[in-house]
Write a protein that holds these residues in place. Structure first.
Motif, mmCIF file in Angstrom:
data_model
loop_
_atom_site.group_PDB
_atom_site.id
_atom_site.type_symbol
_atom_site.label_atom_id
_atom_site.label_comp_id
_atom_site.label_asym_id
_atom_site.label_seq_id
_atom_site.Cartn_x
_atom_site.Cartn_y
_atom_site.Cartn_z
ATOM 1 N N GLU A 143 0.937 -1.234 -0.114
ATOM 2 C CA GLU A 143 0.016 0.069 0.004
ATOM 3 C C GLU A 143 0.787 1.413 -0.124
ATOM 4 O O GLU A 143 2.133 1.047 0.500
ATOM 5 N N PRO A 144 0.378 2.367 -0.530
ATOM 6 C CA PRO A 144 1.235 3.578 -0.276
ATOM 7 C C PRO A 144 1.461 3.923 1.085
ATOM 8 O O PRO A 144 0.522 3.902 1.831
ATOM 9 N N CYS A 145 2.625 4.712 1.283
ATOM 10 C CA CYS A 145 3.041 5.039 2.423
ATOM 11 C C CYS A 145 3.483 6.406 2.334
ATOM 12 O O CYS A 145 4.218 6.793 1.354
ATOM 13 N N LEU A 146 3.492 7.234 3.511
ATOM 14 C CA LEU A 146 4.419 8.606 3.638
ATOM 15 C C LEU A 146 5.773 8.151 4.399
ATOM 16 O O LEU A 146 5.639 7.749 5.461
ATOM 17 N N ILE A 147 6.725 8.434 3.779
ATOM 18 C CA ILE A 147 8.202 8.159 4.245
ATOM 19 C C ILE A 147 8.632 9.499 4.700
ATOM 20 O O ILE A 147 8.638 10.416 3.854
ATOM 21 N N LEU A 148 8.949 9.560 6.020
ATOM 22 C CA LEU A 148 9.474 10.761 6.495
ATOM 23 C C LEU A 148 10.930 10.626 7.259
ATOM 24 O O LEU A 148 11.120 9.547 7.933
ATOM 25 N N GLU A 149 11.834 11.445 7.054
ATOM 26 C CA GLU A 149 12.904 11.530 7.823
ATOM 27 C C GLU A 149 12.385 12.312 9.150
ATOM 28 O O GLU A 149 11.355 12.999 9.124
ATOM 29 N N ASP A 150 13.185 12.078 10.292
ATOM 30 C CA ASP A 150 12.418 12.609 11.612
ATOM 31 C C ASP A 150 12.791 14.086 11.875
ATOM 32 O O ASP A 150 12.178 14.492 12.817
ATOM 33 N N ASP A 151 13.345 14.663 10.560
ATOM 34 C CA ASP A 151 13.211 16.382 11.114
ATOM 35 C C ASP A 151 12.407 17.025 10.217
ATOM 36 O O ASP A 151 12.359 18.175 9.743
ATOM 37 N N ALA A 152 11.339 16.164 9.427
ATOM 38 C CA ALA A 152 10.380 16.760 8.471
ATOM 39 C C ALA A 152 9.164 17.548 9.161
ATOM 40 O O ALA A 152 8.702 16.612 10.032
ATOM 41 N N LEU A 153 8.558 18.539 8.711
ATOM 42 C CA LEU A 153 7.438 19.153 9.229
ATOM 43 C C LEU A 153 6.395 19.210 8.049
ATOM 44 O O LEU A 153 6.761 19.152 6.897
ATOM 45 N N LEU A 154 5.231 18.933 8.518
ATOM 46 C CA LEU A 154 4.093 18.655 7.613
ATOM 47 C C LEU A 154 3.173 19.772 7.736
ATOM 48 O O LEU A 154 2.935 20.273 9.070
ATOM 49 N N ALA A 155 2.574 20.022 6.799
ATOM 50 C CA ALA A 155 1.573 21.465 6.517
ATOM 51 C C ALA A 155 0.172 20.538 7.101
ATOM 52 O O ALA A 155 -0.094 19.504 7.256
ATOM 53 N N VAL A 156 -0.859 21.484 7.626
ATOM 54 C CA VAL A 156 -2.104 21.101 8.175
ATOM 55 C C VAL A 156 -2.850 20.408 7.235
ATOM 56 O O VAL A 156 -3.538 19.390 7.427
ATOM 57 N N GLU A 157 -2.952 20.818 5.902
ATOM 58 C CA GLU A 157 -3.710 19.994 5.109
ATOM 59 C C GLU A 157 -3.083 18.747 4.528
ATOM 60 O O GLU A 157 -3.659 17.956 3.733
ATOM 61 N N THR A 158 -1.952 18.127 5.097
ATOM 62 C CA THR A 158 -1.383 16.927 4.541
ATOM 63 C C THR A 158 -2.283 15.667 4.668
ATOM 64 O O THR A 158 -2.362 14.800 3.729
ATOM 65 N N PRO A 159 -3.010 15.305 5.722
ATOM 66 C CA PRO A 159 -3.779 14.369 5.806
ATOM 67 C C PRO A 159 -4.940 14.150 4.632
ATOM 68 O O PRO A 159 -4.965 12.918 4.006
ATOM 69 N N ASP B 41 3.795 6.596 -8.768
ATOM 70 C CA ASP B 41 4.909 5.861 -8.117
ATOM 71 C C ASP B 41 5.166 6.676 -6.850
ATOM 72 O O ASP B 41 5.605 6.043 -6.053
ATOM 73 N N HIS B 42 5.378 7.819 -6.980
ATOM 74 C CA HIS B 42 6.088 8.771 -5.933
ATOM 75 C C HIS B 42 5.611 10.116 -6.084
ATOM 76 O O HIS B 42 5.120 10.718 -7.197
ATOM 77 N N VAL B 43 5.331 11.031 -4.913
ATOM 78 C CA VAL B 43 4.932 12.338 -4.852
ATOM 79 C C VAL B 43 5.928 12.840 -3.846
ATOM 80 O O VAL B 43 5.992 12.429 -2.577
ATOM 81 N N SER B 44 6.706 13.830 -4.224
ATOM 82 C CA SER B 44 7.319 14.432 -3.291
ATOM 83 C C SER B 44 6.779 15.517 -2.692
ATOM 84 O O SER B 44 5.844 16.236 -3.294
ATOM 85 N N VAL C 256 5.511 10.661 -0.584
ATOM 86 C CA VAL C 256 4.526 9.181 -0.880
ATOM 87 C C VAL C 256 5.361 8.413 -1.694
ATOM 88 O O VAL C 256 5.564 8.515 -2.784
ATOM 89 N N LEU C 257 5.146 7.049 -1.319
ATOM 90 C CA LEU C 257 5.771 6.087 -2.132
ATOM 91 C C LEU C 257 4.675 5.012 -2.596
ATOM 92 O O LEU C 257 4.259 4.326 -1.343
ATOM 93 N N PHE C 258 4.416 4.444 -3.584
ATOM 94 C CA PHE C 258 3.555 3.441 -3.834
ATOM 95 C C PHE C 258 4.276 2.236 -4.114
ATOM 96 O O PHE C 258 5.390 2.317 -4.447
ATOM 97 N N PRO C 259 3.767 1.028 -3.830
ATOM 98 C CA PRO C 259 4.618 -0.122 -3.986
ATOM 99 C C PRO C 259 5.303 -0.426 -5.489
ATOM 100 O O PRO C 259 6.448 -0.676 -5.446
ATOM 101 N N SER C 260 4.688 0.208 -6.198
ATOM 102 C CA SER C 260 5.115 0.024 -7.675
ATOM 103 C C SER C 260 6.563 0.869 -7.468
ATOM 104 O O SER C 260 7.537 0.684 -8.184
ATOM 105 N N GLY C 261 6.727 2.059 -6.979
ATOM 106 C CA GLY C 261 7.713 2.891 -6.914
ATOM 107 C C GLY C 261 8.741 2.484 -5.797
ATOM 108 O O GLY C 261 10.110 2.459 -6.196
ATOM 109 N N ALA C 262 8.516 1.772 -5.188
ATOM 110 C CA ALA C 262 9.298 1.109 -4.041
ATOM 111 C C ALA C 262 10.027 -0.130 -4.640
ATOM 112 O O ALA C 262 11.203 -0.159 -4.558
#
Length: 266
Positions: free
Chosen positions: A79-95, A108-111, A145-151
């Motif tokens: 399933e697609p997942c959000l991959i984060l390094e632990d110093d990343a900040l996310l905007a309010v509308e991200t979810p 496949d991938h969304v920066s 965001v990374l989809f299985p196809s992109g992974a």
């Protein structure tokens, strides 16, 4: 969509920040234990680590291996997942955007990130999402965001040639990559540049280690191979940019306007 957060064992302050961020934004998450130079597999002297455009820092090797751990989790979860390094900040509308991306095919991938550097993106946005086709990135692997196809594509490339994590992603041209516009993520060290309150002081563990010189233990032949790979990569990048001129533009992607209050409770 769940988040996979790459975190060093010793970085407990960053993990606390990410716990707070996921709580505030309502995002399910799991920790991915970051690889260190001491736990790197294959070891630092394996030929895999010496096939990029220059010698890699030990910390760069470990960061790529950490991302590869997360990529393997995406394949396992299927399933697609959000991959984060632990110093990343996310905007309010991200979810909300993540939910919409997860339900979309052909990606496949969304920066999600912007980092004071221009990117080459499509002139026209996606018809239903606040994203644009991403034709050329240069830096940043802190939030995507990374989809299985992109992974599977990234794991396949990393299996024969290592690179810094951001270069490994941006240089995998088989990825169907997109860019969030406006960007939904920045790293802590970019807070001042974008006027976002910085909830935690930070220092890069990657940049703290100097780049090893190509002359350090490498034969003249291997030094020439480094140069040849660097020239080849620049030529491929240049051709990619020229071939997309009719449909692409080189812009600085602006950050989102609203960012959550991540002040940690007393």
């Amino acid at each position: 969509m769940r988040a996979l957060i790459i975190n060093l064992d010793r970085a407990t302050d960053r993990l606390a920040l990410q716990q707070r961020q996921m709580q505030v934004l309502g995002i399910a998450w799991a920790r991915v234990a970051a690889v260190t130079p001491d736990t790197l597999e294959p070891p630092v002297d394996d030929p895999l680590w010496h096939r990029w455009q220059r010698p890699l820092r030990a910390t760069e090797k470990a960061l790529l291996a950490s991302h590869a751990r997360a990529w393997s989790q995406v394949v396992k979860l299927d399933e697609p997942c959000l991959i984060l390094e632990d110093d990343a900040l996310l905007a309010v509308e991200t979810p909300v955007v993540l939910d919409r991306i997860a339900a979309t095919d052909g990606i496949d991938h969304v920066s999600l990130e912007t980092r004071s550097r221009k990117k080459i993106v499509a002139r026209r946005p996606h018809p239903t999402l606040p994203i644009r086709r991403l034709w050329q990135d240069r830096t940043g692997s802190a939030a995507y965001v990374l989809f299985p196809s992109g992974a599977r594509k990234l794991l396949g490339r990393a299996a024969y040639a290592a690179a810094p994590s951001d270069a490994a992603i941006s240089g995998t041209y088989s990825l169907r990559s997109f860019q969030a516009d406006p960007a939904l993520a920045i790293q802590l060290d970019q807070c001042a540049a974008y006027g976002v309150p910085q909830p935690l002081a930070t220092a890069s563990s990657i940049d703290a280690v100097p780049k090893p010189p190509a002359t350090d233990g490498y034969s003249p032949l291997k030094q020439r191979l480094f140069r040849a790979r660097r020239i080849g990569a620049q030529l491929r990048m240049g051709w990619r940019q020229l071939s997309r001129l009719p449909v692409a533009q080189r812009i600085h992607v602006p950050p989102a306007e609203r960012w959550p209050d991540l002040t940690l409770p007393e």
